[in-house]
Design a protein around this motif. Structure first.
Motif, PDB file in Angstrom:
ATOM      1  N   TYR A  48      29.732   3.847  24.746  1.00 20.49           N
ATOM      2  CA  TYR A  48      29.929   5.231  25.161  1.00 20.49           C
ATOM      3  C   TYR A  48      31.405   5.400  25.502  1.00 20.49           C
ATOM      4  CZ  TYR A  48      29.283   9.667  27.501  1.00 20.49           C
ATOM      5  OH  TYR A  48      29.346  10.996  27.835  1.00 20.49           O
ATOM      6  N   THR A  49      32.021   6.432  24.954  1.00 23.09           N
ATOM      7  CA  THR A  49      33.447   6.669  25.175  1.00 23.09           C
ATOM      8  C   THR A  49      33.648   7.968  25.933  1.00 23.09           C
ATOM      9  OG1 THR A  49      33.999   5.512  23.132  1.00 23.09           O
ATOM     10  CG2 THR A  49      35.685   6.998  24.033  1.00 23.09           C
ATOM     11  N   ALA A  50      34.446   7.907  26.979  1.00 20.40           N
ATOM     12  CA  ALA A  50      34.851   9.090  27.727  1.00 20.40           C
ATOM     13  C   ALA A  50      36.375   9.042  27.839  1.00 20.40           C
ATOM     14  CB  ALA A  50      34.219   9.106  29.113  1.00 20.40           C
ATOM     15  N   ILE A  51      37.016  10.102  27.396  1.00 21.53           N
ATOM     16  CA  ILE A  51      38.470  10.199  27.521  1.00 21.53           C
ATOM     17  C   ILE A  51      38.755  11.248  28.586  1.00 21.53           C
ATOM     18  CG2 ILE A  51      40.640  10.807  26.388  1.00 21.53           C
ATOM     19  CD1 ILE A  51      39.396   9.794  23.762  1.00 21.53           C
ATOM     20  N   ILE A 106      32.969   4.395  17.943  1.00 21.85           N
ATOM     21  CA  ILE A 106      34.087   5.305  17.734  1.00 21.85           C
ATOM     22  C   ILE A 106      35.165   4.541  16.963  1.00 21.85           C
ATOM     23  CG2 ILE A 106      35.141   4.753  19.961  1.00 21.85           C
ATOM     24  CD1 ILE A 106      36.025   7.717  20.090  1.00 21.85           C
ATOM     25  N   THR A 107      35.781   5.218  16.029  1.00 24.45           N
ATOM     26  CA  THR A 107      36.815   4.564  15.224  1.00 24.45           C
ATOM     27  C   THR A 107      38.178   4.730  15.876  1.00 24.45           C
ATOM     28  OG1 THR A 107      37.316   6.529  13.911  1.00 24.45           O
ATOM     29  CG2 THR A 107      35.530   5.088  13.103  1.00 24.45           C
ATOM     30  N   THR A 108      39.095   3.896  15.458  1.00 24.45           N
ATOM     31  CA  THR A 108      40.473   4.015  15.925  1.00 24.45           C
ATOM     32  C   THR A 108      41.027   5.384  15.579  1.00 24.45           C
ATOM     33  OG1 THR A 108      40.805   1.644  15.655  1.00 24.45           O
ATOM     34  CG2 THR A 108      42.790   3.017  15.712  1.00 24.45           C
ATOM     35  N   GLU A 109      40.712   5.861  14.385  1.00 24.00           N
ATOM     36  CA  GLU A 109      41.205   7.176  13.950  1.00 24.00           C
ATOM     37  C   GLU A 109      40.692   8.293  14.851  1.00 24.00           C
ATOM     38  OE1 GLU A 109      39.759   4.904  11.883  1.00 24.00           O
ATOM     39  OE2 GLU A 109      41.594   4.254  10.873  1.00 24.00           O
ATOM     40  N   GLU A 167      41.907  12.309  19.045  1.00 24.46           N
ATOM     41  CA  GLU A 167      41.593  12.928  20.342  1.00 24.46           C
ATOM     42  C   GLU A 167      42.757  12.785  21.309  1.00 24.46           C
ATOM     43  OE1 GLU A 167      39.085  14.935  20.967  1.00 24.46           O
ATOM     44  OE2 GLU A 167      38.366  14.575  18.930  1.00 24.46           O
ATOM     45  N   LEU A 168      43.363  11.607  21.346  1.00 26.35           N
ATOM     46  CA  LEU A 168      44.494  11.404  22.245  1.00 26.35           C
ATOM     47  C   LEU A 168      45.708  12.245  21.843  1.00 26.35           C
ATOM     48  CD1 LEU A 168      44.302   7.546  22.849  1.00 26.35           C
ATOM     49  CD2 LEU A 168      43.578   9.389  24.393  1.00 26.35           C
ATOM     50  N   ALA A 169      45.915  12.413  20.540  1.00 24.22           N
ATOM     51  CA  ALA A 169      47.048  13.225  20.067  1.00 24.22           C
ATOM     52  C   ALA A 169      46.943  14.658  20.570  1.00 24.22           C
ATOM     53  CB  ALA A 169      47.097  13.193  18.536  1.00 24.22           C
ATOM     54  N   GLN A 170      45.724  15.155  20.693  1.00 24.88           N
ATOM     55  CA  GLN A 170      45.537  16.529  21.191  1.00 24.88           C
ATOM     56  C   GLN A 170      45.899  16.653  22.668  1.00 24.88           C
ATOM     57  OE1 GLN A 170      41.763  18.380  20.173  1.00 24.88           O
ATOM     58  NE2 GLN A 170      41.520  16.921  18.501  1.00 24.88           N
ATOM     59  N   LEU A 171      45.875  15.545  23.370  1.00 27.61           N
ATOM     60  CA  LEU A 171      46.162  15.572  24.802  1.00 27.61           C
ATOM     61  C   LEU A 171      47.618  15.331  25.138  1.00 27.61           C
ATOM     62  CD1 LEU A 171      43.079  13.548  26.043  1.00 27.61           C
ATOM     63  CD2 LEU A 171      43.362  16.020  26.034  1.00 27.61           C
TER      64      LEU A 171
END
Length: 66
Positions: A35-38, A53-56, A61-65
């Motif tokens: 389970y992934t929570a950012i 979840i893939t690296t991509e 998701e991180l790029a949007q933040l």
């Protein structure tokens, strides 16, 4: 040791009942893993995903933040 071996430089939760309570608080209603929570820079949940979840996906998701 696991994080070091695989070059993981972000926090990982390791535990039993307390960790499962925390994952439920972050939206993991079924208690499944992985389970992934950012969490964004303001402490808000920005992304949740049950299952692999893939690296991509993480990078997108991180790029949007940023």
């Amino acid at each position: 040791a696991f994080a070091e071996e695989f070059g993981i430089d972000f926090p990982l939760l390791v535990g039993e009942a307390e960790v499962m309570k925390l994952t439920r608080a972050y939206g993991n209603k079924i208690g499944g893993l992985p389970y992934t929570a950012i969490v964004d820079q303001h402490g808000r949940l920005a992304y949740l995903k049950a299952g692999l979840i893939t690296t991509e996906e993480v990078e997108a998701e991180l790029a949007q933040l940023l």
